[in-house]
Design a protein around this motif. Structure first.
Motif, PDB file in Angstrom:
ATOM      1  N   ASN A  66      29.493 130.494  31.783  1.00 23.50           N
ATOM      2  CA  ASN A  66      29.352 129.794  30.571  1.00 23.50           C
ATOM      3  C   ASN A  66      29.668 130.570  29.227  1.00 23.50           C
ATOM      4  O   ASN A  66      30.554 129.952  28.655  1.00 23.50           O
ATOM      5  N   THR A  67      29.891 131.913  29.539  1.00 27.36           N
ATOM      6  CA  THR A  67      30.793 132.550  28.378  1.00 27.36           C
ATOM      7  C   THR A  67      32.125 132.711  28.477  1.00 27.36           C
ATOM      8  O   THR A  67      32.721 132.310  27.508  1.00 27.36           O
ATOM      9  N   GLU A  68      32.644 133.006  29.791  1.00 35.31           N
ATOM     10  CA  GLU A  68      34.103 132.600  30.004  1.00 35.31           C
ATOM     11  C   GLU A  68      34.422 131.265  29.693  1.00 35.31           C
ATOM     12  O   GLU A  68      35.669 131.166  29.114  1.00 35.31           O
ATOM     13  N   VAL A  69      33.580 130.163  30.102  1.00 39.84           N
ATOM     14  CA  VAL A  69      34.563 128.974  29.509  1.00 39.84           C
ATOM     15  C   VAL A  69      34.394 128.789  28.329  1.00 39.84           C
ATOM     16  O   VAL A  69      35.603 128.366  27.510  1.00 39.84           O
ATOM     17  N   ALA A  70      33.428 128.998  27.460  1.00 40.74           N
ATOM     18  CA  ALA A  70      33.467 128.901  26.118  1.00 40.74           C
ATOM     19  C   ALA A  70      34.679 129.901  25.382  1.00 40.74           C
ATOM     20  O   ALA A  70      35.104 129.210  24.655  1.00 40.74           O
ATOM     21  N   GLN A  71      34.898 130.911  25.949  1.00 38.22           N
ATOM     22  CA  GLN A  71      35.994 131.716  25.470  1.00 38.22           C
ATOM     23  C   GLN A  71      37.384 131.223  25.775  1.00 38.22           C
ATOM     24  O   GLN A  71      38.222 130.950  24.919  1.00 38.22           O
ATOM     25  N   GLU A  72      37.451 130.481  26.805  1.00 40.68           N
ATOM     26  CA  GLU A  72      38.810 129.616  27.164  1.00 40.68           C
ATOM     27  C   GLU A  72      39.064 128.446  26.414  1.00 40.68           C
ATOM     28  O   GLU A  72      40.197 128.290  25.768  1.00 40.68           O
ATOM     29  N   LEU A  73      37.917 127.894  26.062  1.00 37.87           N
ATOM     30  CA  LEU A  73      38.161 126.714  25.394  1.00 37.87           C
ATOM     31  C   LEU A  73      38.307 127.029  23.890  1.00 37.87           C
ATOM     32  O   LEU A  73      39.004 126.367  23.194  1.00 37.87           O
ATOM     33  N   LYS A  74      37.621 127.997  23.347  1.00 35.39           N
ATOM     34  CA  LYS A  74      37.974 128.719  21.980  1.00 35.39           C
ATOM     35  C   LYS A  74      39.520 128.968  21.965  1.00 35.39           C
ATOM     36  O   LYS A  74      40.037 128.798  20.915  1.00 35.39           O
ATOM     37  N   LYS A  75      39.971 129.627  22.621  1.00 32.42           N
ATOM     38  CA  LYS A  75      41.518 129.799  22.789  1.00 32.42           C
ATOM     39  C   LYS A  75      42.307 128.657  22.556  1.00 32.42           C
ATOM     40  O   LYS A  75      43.255 128.560  21.739  1.00 32.42           O
ATOM     41  N   LEU A  76      42.065 127.587  23.433  1.00 31.43           N
ATOM     42  CA  LEU A  76      42.688 126.250  23.250  1.00 31.43           C
ATOM     43  C   LEU A  76      42.645 125.654  21.817  1.00 31.43           C
ATOM     44  O   LEU A  76      43.502 125.186  21.082  1.00 31.43           O
ATOM     45  N   SER A  77      41.345 125.653  21.458  1.00 33.50           N
ATOM     46  CA  SER A  77      40.938 125.151  19.864  1.00 33.50           C
ATOM     47  C   SER A  77      41.644 125.854  18.818  1.00 33.50           C
ATOM     48  O   SER A  77      42.078 125.413  17.942  1.00 33.50           O
ATOM     49  N   ASN A  78      41.731 127.400  19.115  1.00 30.36           N
ATOM     50  CA  ASN A  78      42.498 128.069  18.026  1.00 30.36           C
ATOM     51  C   ASN A  78      43.985 127.868  18.122  1.00 30.36           C
ATOM     52  O   ASN A  78      44.742 128.139  17.042  1.00 30.36           O
ATOM     53  N   SER A  79      44.308 127.195  19.268  1.00 24.75           N
ATOM     54  CA  SER A  79      45.830 127.050  19.219  1.00 24.75           C
ATOM     55  C   SER A  79      46.424 125.676  18.579  1.00 24.75           C
ATOM     56  O   SER A  79      47.512 125.401  18.374  1.00 24.75           O
TER      57      SER A  79
END
Length: 251
Positions: A66-79
């Motif tokens: 769950n933590t890793e999925v949130a982190q990866e989505l956050k990277k896309l959002s930040n882009s």
């Protein structure tokens, strides 16, 4: 790697559903991260239409997945990509805390979006399966705020046990049901689209990817079903010139 080539311009919107992310299926997680890193980058919007996780027991579940999925989505959002999450029948307890960590927004089932000039209704899809009365009754129970509050008040360990039990029960129930009961009811599809005044519907849930032409009050319409991520991954890619349901092998 993704075999289909998506347009890499900014004005494109992607839809996925039914990844059923779970620790026991790391290949699906890898395929999803590859999708984020290569195909979703630069997209205007990404909609995840439910059953993103195979089970969700609360936003306080701090598992590594769950933590890793949130982190990866956050990277896309930040882009610069807007990300939208919808509840499914497996992850109906997804909440605002997870969405915030992921840089995403929760979107209600039955939302109508303007998809490059085409009003489009988006659903997870389970509410269209009204022939399965047993499931519809279960859905009503678990979508109740009171039931959800009672579940979320339990310790995390107890909720993990409950999630495993519900997954097992769901698999057992579905194995005993006729195939047509597990699919949508066409009359319900037409009624839902008429009520929403749309000619395009996108949903997942049934794991039966296809594009279905319809007639609603004498006018052409379409229902598009996203597939689940198993041996293949599925997505819809849309821009102002194109609308495609695509798939590629998961390696």
């Amino acid at each position: 790697m993704l075999k289909a080539t998506l347009l890499q311009n900014k004005m494109r919107t992607l839809f996925i559903s039914d990844l059923h992310l779970h620790e026991s299926r790391p290949e699906i997680t890898r395929a999803f991260f590859d999708f984020l890193h290569t195909q979703a980058v630069g997209a205007e919007k990404l909609y995840i239409l439910g059953d993103f996780f195979d089970a969700w027991i609360g936003d306080d579940d701090d598992s590594a997945l769950n933590t890793e999925v949130a982190q990866e989505l956050k990277k896309l959002s930040n882009s610069g990509t807007d990300i939208f999450l919808m509840h499914g029948n497996r992850d109906f307890l997804l909440g605002e805390n997870f969405a915030e960590r992921a840089g995403a927004k929760m979107v209600d089932e039955g939302t109508i979006i303007d998809l490059y000039g085409h009003p489009t209704l988006i659903l997870h899809g389970d509410q269209l399966c009204i022939s399965d009365q047993q499931y519809i009754a279960f859905r009503k129970q678990v979508r109740s705020p009171q039931w959800q509050q009672q579940i979320l008040a339990q310790p995390l360990a107890a909720r993990r046990i409950l999630a495993a039990q519900l997954r097992e029960k769901s698999q057992e129930m579905n194995s005993l049901k006729a195939e047509d009961i597990l699919d949508v009811t066409e009359s319900e599809v037409v009624q839902v689209m008429k009520d929403a005044n749309v000619k395009r519907l996108i949903h997942g849930h049934t794991h039966r990817p296809a594009r279905h032409p319809l007639q609603i009050d004498g006018e052409s319409a379409e229902r598009i079903v996203l597939g689940d991520w198993h041996d293949k991954a599925w997505a819809i890619v849309a821009d102002d010139n194109k609308f495609e349901l695509i798939s590629w092998d998961i390696e």
